[in-house]
Design a protein around this motif. Structure first.
Motif, mmCIF file in Angstrom:
data_model
loop_
_atom_site.group_PDB
_atom_site.id
_atom_site.type_symbol
_atom_site.label_atom_id
_atom_site.label_comp_id
_atom_site.label_asym_id
_atom_site.label_seq_id
_atom_site.Cartn_x
_atom_site.Cartn_y
_atom_site.Cartn_z
ATOM 1 N N GLU A 12 0.800 -1.209 0.000
ATOM 2 C CA GLU A 12 0.000 0.000 0.000
ATOM 3 C C GLU A 12 0.836 1.264 0.000
ATOM 4 O OE1 GLU A 12 -2.572 -0.076 3.362
ATOM 5 O OE2 GLU A 12 -3.215 -2.112 2.984
ATOM 6 N N ARG A 13 2.130 1.174 0.019
ATOM 7 C CA ARG A 13 2.974 2.342 0.239
ATOM 8 C C ARG A 13 3.211 3.203 -0.979
ATOM 9 N NH1 ARG A 13 6.970 -0.625 4.117
ATOM 10 N NH2 ARG A 13 5.636 -0.624 5.913
ATOM 11 N N GLY A 14 2.748 2.816 -2.132
ATOM 12 C CA GLY A 14 2.910 3.650 -3.313
ATOM 13 C C GLY A 14 4.368 3.832 -3.682
ATOM 14 N N PRO A 15 4.845 5.079 -3.827
ATOM 15 C CA PRO A 15 6.198 5.357 -4.296
ATOM 16 C C PRO A 15 7.317 4.855 -3.399
ATOM 17 C CG PRO A 15 4.818 7.301 -4.508
ATOM 18 C CD PRO A 15 4.045 6.288 -3.739
ATOM 19 N N VAL A 16 7.039 4.598 -2.136
ATOM 20 C CA VAL A 16 8.064 4.019 -1.278
ATOM 21 C C VAL A 16 8.143 2.547 -1.656
ATOM 22 C CG1 VAL A 16 8.734 3.521 1.091
ATOM 23 C CG2 VAL A 16 7.581 5.656 0.559
ATOM 24 N N PRO A 17 9.344 2.028 -1.967
ATOM 25 C CA PRO A 17 9.449 0.654 -2.451
ATOM 26 C C PRO A 17 8.822 -0.352 -1.500
ATOM 27 C CG PRO A 17 11.578 1.736 -2.503
ATOM 28 C CD PRO A 17 10.630 2.667 -1.838
ATOM 29 N N VAL A 18 8.373 -1.443 -2.104
ATOM 30 C CA VAL A 18 7.688 -2.483 -1.361
ATOM 31 C C VAL A 18 8.523 -2.978 -0.188
ATOM 32 C CG1 VAL A 18 6.783 -4.827 -1.545
ATOM 33 C CG2 VAL A 18 6.384 -3.192 -3.377
ATOM 34 N N ASP A 19 9.818 -3.095 -0.362
ATOM 35 C CA ASP A 19 10.650 -3.704 0.665
ATOM 36 C C ASP A 19 11.515 -2.704 1.426
ATOM 37 O OD1 ASP A 19 12.296 -3.069 -1.439
ATOM 38 O OD2 ASP A 19 13.401 -4.947 -1.392
ATOM 39 N N ILE A 20 11.128 -1.439 1.471
ATOM 40 C CA ILE A 20 12.010 -0.422 2.048
ATOM 41 C C ILE A 20 12.385 -0.741 3.493
ATOM 42 C CG2 ILE A 20 10.201 1.185 2.822
ATOM 43 C CD1 ILE A 20 13.475 2.287 1.288
ATOM 44 N N GLU A 21 11.436 -1.093 4.321
ATOM 45 C CA GLU A 21 11.769 -1.341 5.723
ATOM 46 C C GLU A 21 12.518 -2.648 5.913
ATOM 47 O OE1 GLU A 21 8.996 -0.060 8.751
ATOM 48 O OE2 GLU A 21 8.104 1.339 7.314
ATOM 49 N N ARG A 115 11.939 9.958 -0.139
ATOM 50 C CA ARG A 115 13.132 9.991 -0.993
ATOM 51 C C ARG A 115 14.401 9.747 -0.178
ATOM 52 N NH1 ARG A 115 10.337 14.371 -3.174
ATOM 53 N NH2 ARG A 115 11.720 15.867 -2.156
ATOM 54 N N ALA A 116 14.442 10.257 1.044
ATOM 55 C CA ALA A 116 15.601 10.039 1.908
ATOM 56 C C ALA A 116 15.754 8.562 2.253
ATOM 57 C CB ALA A 116 15.492 10.879 3.179
ATOM 58 N N MET A 117 14.657 7.885 2.513
ATOM 59 C CA MET A 117 14.719 6.449 2.813
ATOM 60 C C MET A 117 15.306 5.692 1.616
ATOM 61 S SD MET A 117 13.630 6.065 5.930
ATOM 62 C CE MET A 117 13.250 4.335 6.043
ATOM 63 N N GLU A 118 14.850 6.042 0.427
ATOM 64 C CA GLU A 118 15.376 5.435 -0.800
ATOM 65 C C GLU A 118 16.872 5.685 -0.937
ATOM 66 O OE1 GLU A 118 14.601 3.618 -3.620
ATOM 67 O OE2 GLU A 118 12.935 3.047 -2.338
ATOM 68 N N ALA A 119 17.274 6.936 -0.760
ATOM 69 C CA ALA A 119 18.687 7.309 -0.919
ATOM 70 C C ALA A 119 19.553 6.569 0.099
ATOM 71 C CB ALA A 119 18.865 8.819 -0.761
ATOM 72 N N ALA A 120 19.083 6.433 1.320
ATOM 73 C CA ALA A 120 19.843 5.720 2.351
ATOM 74 C C ALA A 120 20.092 4.276 1.921
ATOM 75 C CB ALA A 120 19.101 5.767 3.690
ATOM 76 N N CYS A 121 19.079 3.647 1.385
ATOM 77 C CA CYS A 121 19.234 2.260 0.925
ATOM 78 C C CYS A 121 20.176 2.167 -0.270
ATOM 79 C CB CYS A 121 17.864 1.670 0.584
ATOM 80 S SG CYS A 121 16.802 1.444 2.031
ATOM 81 N N GLU A 122 20.083 3.130 -1.172
ATOM 82 C CA GLU A 122 20.969 3.138 -2.337
ATOM 83 C C GLU A 122 22.425 3.321 -1.923
ATOM 84 O OE1 GLU A 122 19.358 6.167 -4.901
ATOM 85 O OE2 GLU A 122 17.510 5.012 -5.217
ATOM 86 N N TRP A 123 22.696 4.230 -0.965
ATOM 87 C CA TRP A 123 24.065 4.435 -0.500
ATOM 88 C C TRP A 123 24.612 3.183 0.164
ATOM 89 C CZ3 TRP A 123 22.509 9.803 1.617
ATOM 90 C CH2 TRP A 123 22.637 10.740 0.604
ATOM 91 N N ALA A 124 23.784 2.493 0.905
ATOM 92 C CA ALA A 124 24.229 1.259 1.561
ATOM 93 C C ALA A 124 24.644 0.230 0.507
ATOM 94 C CB ALA A 124 23.130 0.709 2.466
ATOM 95 N N VAL A 125 23.851 0.086 -0.535
ATOM 96 C CA VAL A 125 24.150 -0.880 -1.599
ATOM 97 C C VAL A 125 25.454 -0.514 -2.307
ATOM 98 C CG1 VAL A 125 23.365 -1.738 -3.853
ATOM 99 C CG2 VAL A 125 21.776 -1.651 -1.930
ATOM 100 N N ARG A 126 25.630 0.775 -2.638
ATOM 101 C CA ARG A 126 26.874 1.209 -3.299
ATOM 102 C C ARG A 126 28.094 0.949 -2.427
ATOM 103 N NH1 ARG A 126 24.124 6.241 -5.614
ATOM 104 N NH2 ARG A 126 24.542 7.061 -3.545
ATOM 105 N N ARG A 127 27.907 0.992 -1.138
ATOM 106 C CA ARG A 127 28.984 0.750 -0.182
ATOM 107 C C ARG A 127 29.231 -0.751 0.016
ATOM 108 N NH1 ARG A 127 26.457 3.010 3.628
ATOM 109 N NH2 ARG A 127 26.293 1.290 5.048
ATOM 110 N N GLY A 128 28.334 -1.572 -0.500
ATOM 111 C CA GLY A 128 28.483 -3.011 -0.365
ATOM 112 C C GLY A 128 27.704 -3.604 0.789
#
Length: 177
Positions: A12-21, A115-128
């Protein structure tokens, strides 16, 4: 009685990805829960970056360590407490948005916080890392100059560009202001 900012099902979260949390480490998941409670307690209709900032400062020693000094953190927490007891009433019933998305994201997130939640997850992935942590989210919420978190930091006398430089250097997060 149904909560105003429910922990909705992921679909139900719309633009926030399904698995963000699911992409947050245990400490950051706790921060999100605390920010959700804070928004409810403050009577806000959304979880915004100031709620996230407040909870991060209270619960994450790694985030507090990024600041110049303990007095600076104390001053910032004092400002956030004032906001939560009424200083920030002008923000209630308004949407934290820097112009990109003119609505509240389903699930109770402001567009900037989502958007901040998304960016935090993206930075974590780029960091490995598979999971985002508190400093990832902290960096993400302060990179948007229109966020409430940046407004709070500025009012508390924090030099945000210098803060971002310390975050990027200390944690190797490749953060750009």
């Amino acid at each position: 009685m149904r909560p105003r900012i429910p922990h909705q099902q992921a679909a139900e979260r719309g633009p926030v990805p399904v698995d963000i949390e699911a992409r947050l480490d245990a400490e950051l998941a706790s921060v999100v829960t605390g920010a959700r409670r804070r928004a409810l307690r403050d009577g806000d209709r959304q979880i915004d970056t100031a709620h996230l900032l407040h909870t991060l400062l209270e619960s994450d020693p790694e985030v507090r360590a990024v600041f110049d000094s303990a007095p600076q953190v104390a001053r910032l927490l004092g400002y956030l407490v004032q906001r939560s007891i009424g200083y920030g009433l002008r923000w209630q019933s308004s949407v934290e948005d820097s112009g990109a998305v003119p609505t509240v994201i389903e699930g109770g997130w402001s567009p900037v916080a989502a958007r901040a939640m998304e960016a935090a997850c993206e930075w974590a992935v780029r960091r490995g890392d598979e999971l985002a942590g508190g400093v990832d989210l902290f960096a993400a919420i302060v990179t948007d100059p229109e966020s409430r978190a940046v407004e709070v930091l500025g009012r508390a006398g924090v030099d945000v560009p210098a803060l971002l430089a310390r975050i990027g250097t200390a944690a190797g997060r490749g953060i750009e202001a």
